[in-house]
Design an enzyme around this catalytic site. Structure first.
Site, PDB file in Angstrom:
ATOM      1  N   ASP A  49       0.838  -1.207   0.000  1.00 48.65           N
ATOM      2  CA  ASP A  49       0.000   0.000   0.000  1.00 48.65           C
ATOM      3  C   ASP A  49       0.875   1.260   0.000  1.00 48.65           C
ATOM      4  O   ASP A  49       0.370   2.377  -0.092  1.00 48.65           O
ATOM      5  CB  ASP A  49      -1.006  -0.002   1.156  1.00 48.65           C
ATOM      6  CG  ASP A  49      -0.346   0.005   2.520  1.00 48.65           C
ATOM      7  OD1 ASP A  49       0.897  -0.122   2.592  1.00 48.65           O
ATOM      8  OD2 ASP A  49      -1.062   0.134   3.530  1.00 48.65           O
ATOM      9  N   SER A  50       2.200   1.074   0.029  1.00 46.61           N
ATOM     10  CA  SER A  50       3.112   2.199  -0.191  1.00 46.61           C
ATOM     11  C   SER A  50       2.847   2.819  -1.561  1.00 46.61           C
ATOM     12  O   SER A  50       3.287   3.937  -1.831  1.00 46.61           O
ATOM     13  CB  SER A  50       4.573   1.732  -0.108  1.00 46.61           C
ATOM     14  OG  SER A  50       4.787   0.608  -0.945  1.00 46.61           O
ATOM     15  N   ASP A  88      -1.215  -6.093  -0.268  1.00 48.18           N
ATOM     16  CA  ASP A  88      -1.495  -5.469   1.027  1.00 48.18           C
ATOM     17  C   ASP A  88      -2.986  -5.203   1.187  1.00 48.18           C
ATOM     18  O   ASP A  88      -3.624  -4.685   0.264  1.00 48.18           O
ATOM     19  CB  ASP A  88      -0.783  -4.102   1.086  1.00 48.18           C
ATOM     20  CG  ASP A  88       0.345  -4.067   2.086  1.00 48.18           C
ATOM     21  OD1 ASP A  88       0.386  -4.916   2.989  1.00 48.18           O
ATOM     22  OD2 ASP A  88       1.189  -3.160   1.941  1.00 48.18           O
ATOM     23  N   LYS A 118      -1.353  -9.303   2.825  1.00 52.44           N
ATOM     24  CA  LYS A 118      -0.566  -8.877   4.002  1.00 52.44           C
ATOM     25  C   LYS A 118      -1.417  -7.956   4.861  1.00 52.44           C
ATOM     26  O   LYS A 118      -2.126  -7.093   4.338  1.00 52.44           O
ATOM     27  CB  LYS A 118       0.720  -8.158   3.566  1.00 52.44           C
ATOM     28  CG  LYS A 118       1.520  -7.639   4.773  1.00 52.44           C
ATOM     29  CD  LYS A 118       2.947  -7.290   4.410  1.00 52.44           C
ATOM     30  CE  LYS A 118       3.126  -5.953   3.754  1.00 52.44           C
ATOM     31  NZ  LYS A 118       2.676  -4.792   4.556  1.00 52.44           N
ATOM     32  N   GLU A 120      -1.215  -5.526   8.496  1.00 52.11           N
ATOM     33  CA  GLU A 120      -0.360  -4.921   9.523  1.00 52.11           C
ATOM     34  C   GLU A 120      -0.919  -5.211  10.911  1.00 52.11           C
ATOM     35  O   GLU A 120      -2.136  -5.343  11.075  1.00 52.11           O
ATOM     36  CB  GLU A 120      -0.283  -3.399   9.321  1.00 52.11           C
ATOM     37  CG  GLU A 120       0.523  -3.010   8.112  1.00 52.11           C
ATOM     38  CD  GLU A 120       0.748  -1.503   8.002  1.00 52.11           C
ATOM     39  OE1 GLU A 120       0.441  -0.767   8.962  1.00 52.11           O
ATOM     40  OE2 GLU A 120       1.236  -1.081   6.945  1.00 52.11           O
ATOM     41  N   GLU A 187       9.524  -4.298  10.241  1.00 51.19           N
ATOM     42  CA  GLU A 187       9.932  -3.001   9.680  1.00 51.19           C
ATOM     43  C   GLU A 187      10.576  -2.108  10.743  1.00 51.19           C
ATOM     44  O   GLU A 187      10.034  -1.944  11.845  1.00 51.19           O
ATOM     45  CB  GLU A 187       8.708  -2.282   9.070  1.00 51.19           C
ATOM     46  CG  GLU A 187       9.089  -0.945   8.441  1.00 51.19           C
ATOM     47  CD  GLU A 187       8.068  -0.385   7.473  1.00 51.19           C
ATOM     48  OE1 GLU A 187       7.067  -1.061   7.171  1.00 51.19           O
ATOM     49  OE2 GLU A 187       8.294   0.755   7.012  1.00 51.19           O
TER      50      GLU A 187
END
Ligand code: KIV
Length: 275
Positions: A49-50, A88, A118, A120, A187
């Site tokens: 999602d970056s 993501d 993915k 978080e 991260e």
């Protein structure tokens, strides 16, 4: 008759089986053509999602939507054949309930054909991860710095800088691993903590700004190519494409202005008239 690709795509279990073995090479991609290049070298391609910050110039990943992720997920699937593609889940698409998470994750898997999603978050996401895994959705987890929580964290700072925080982060890593995640992104944590987490969990750890003490590494492609205006301190730029693009565009602009730009006449020379 079923039509099967000659190249077998890596799966979540293939990545899981690499724990403690040959380092796992991962990068992000959001496009078909970069995915095609990465596919020659990477075991796993993350549609991160970056993309909100890298492609759309957003300040954070918070505004990214499921539709944005799926659109680029389709492109990366079209461009790649061998790497496991992980997409993501964006902020707001999985936190409300495990049912919400399943509905959205199932849509991502069904509509894009990717191999995993993915999520978080550590202990707070563990119940959702278990729910997804038990229902056929492979999950990559993500602990340490979790950028979707920027509004709570206040900044994109490294995590676990005080040894007193290590227990909480280790607890997060253990919770998602025990819930069934097949791999774990760590991260922005310092080497001793990354080493501790990698030893503590039975799934591969994939570091980003988390030292060599991980089972694999990931970077945002545009960061390592020198295409992002701002990059985290830990990023090594393997090339600097920004100035090369600037130079090429300047040359093109000069040719257009000077009317020396190669026109169709150069490419398709006029045929001589028949007598
Ligand atoms: O969104 C992303 O690109 C990521 C990587 C930084 C791991 O989550």
């Amino acid at each position: 008759m079923s039509v099967q690709s000659e190249i077998r795509r890596l799966t979540a279990p293939d990545i899981l089986a690499r724990k403690g073995g040959e380092p796992i090479v991962c990068l992000t991609s959001y496009h078909a053509h970069t995915a095609r290049i990465l596919d020659n070298h990477c075991d796993l391609i993350l549609v991160g999602d970056s993309l909100g910050m890298v492609m759309h110039g957003l300040e954070t990943t918070v505004p990214v939507t499921l539709e944005m992720m799926m659109l680029q997920g389709h492109a990366v699937m079209r461009g790649s054949k061998r790497a496991l593609v992980v997409i993501d889940m964006p902020f707001g698409s999985y936190e409300a309930s495990k049912e919400q998470a399943f509905m959205n994750a199932a849509r991502v898997l069904k509509e894009t054909g990717c191999g995993a999603v993915k999520l978080e978050g550590g202990a707070r996401t563990a119940e959702t991860i278990r729910f997804l895994c038990e229902r056929g959705v492979p999950v990559m987890a993500h602990v340490g710095l979790t950028p979707q929580a920027i509004n709570v964290l206040g900044s994109f700072r490294a995590q676990g800088r005080e040894e007193a925080d290590w227990g909480r982060i280790e607890n997060d890593a253990l919770a998602v691993a025990q819930a069934g995640a097949f791999s774990l992104v760590i991260e922005a944590v310092a080497e001793p903590l990354a080493r501790k987490l990698t030893a503590a969990v039975a799934i591969p750890t994939i570091g980003i700004g988390a030292s060599v003490a991980c089972d694999g590494q990931i970077l945002v492609l545009e960061d390592m190519l020198g295409l992002s205006p701002r990059v985290p301190k830990f990023v090594k730029r393997y090339t600097d494409l920004g100035p090369s693009i600037d130079q090429a565009v300047a040359e093109y602009a000069a040719e257009v202005r000077a009317r020396t730009f190669p026109t169709a006449a150069h490419v398709y020379p006029m045929r001589a008239k028949k007598p």
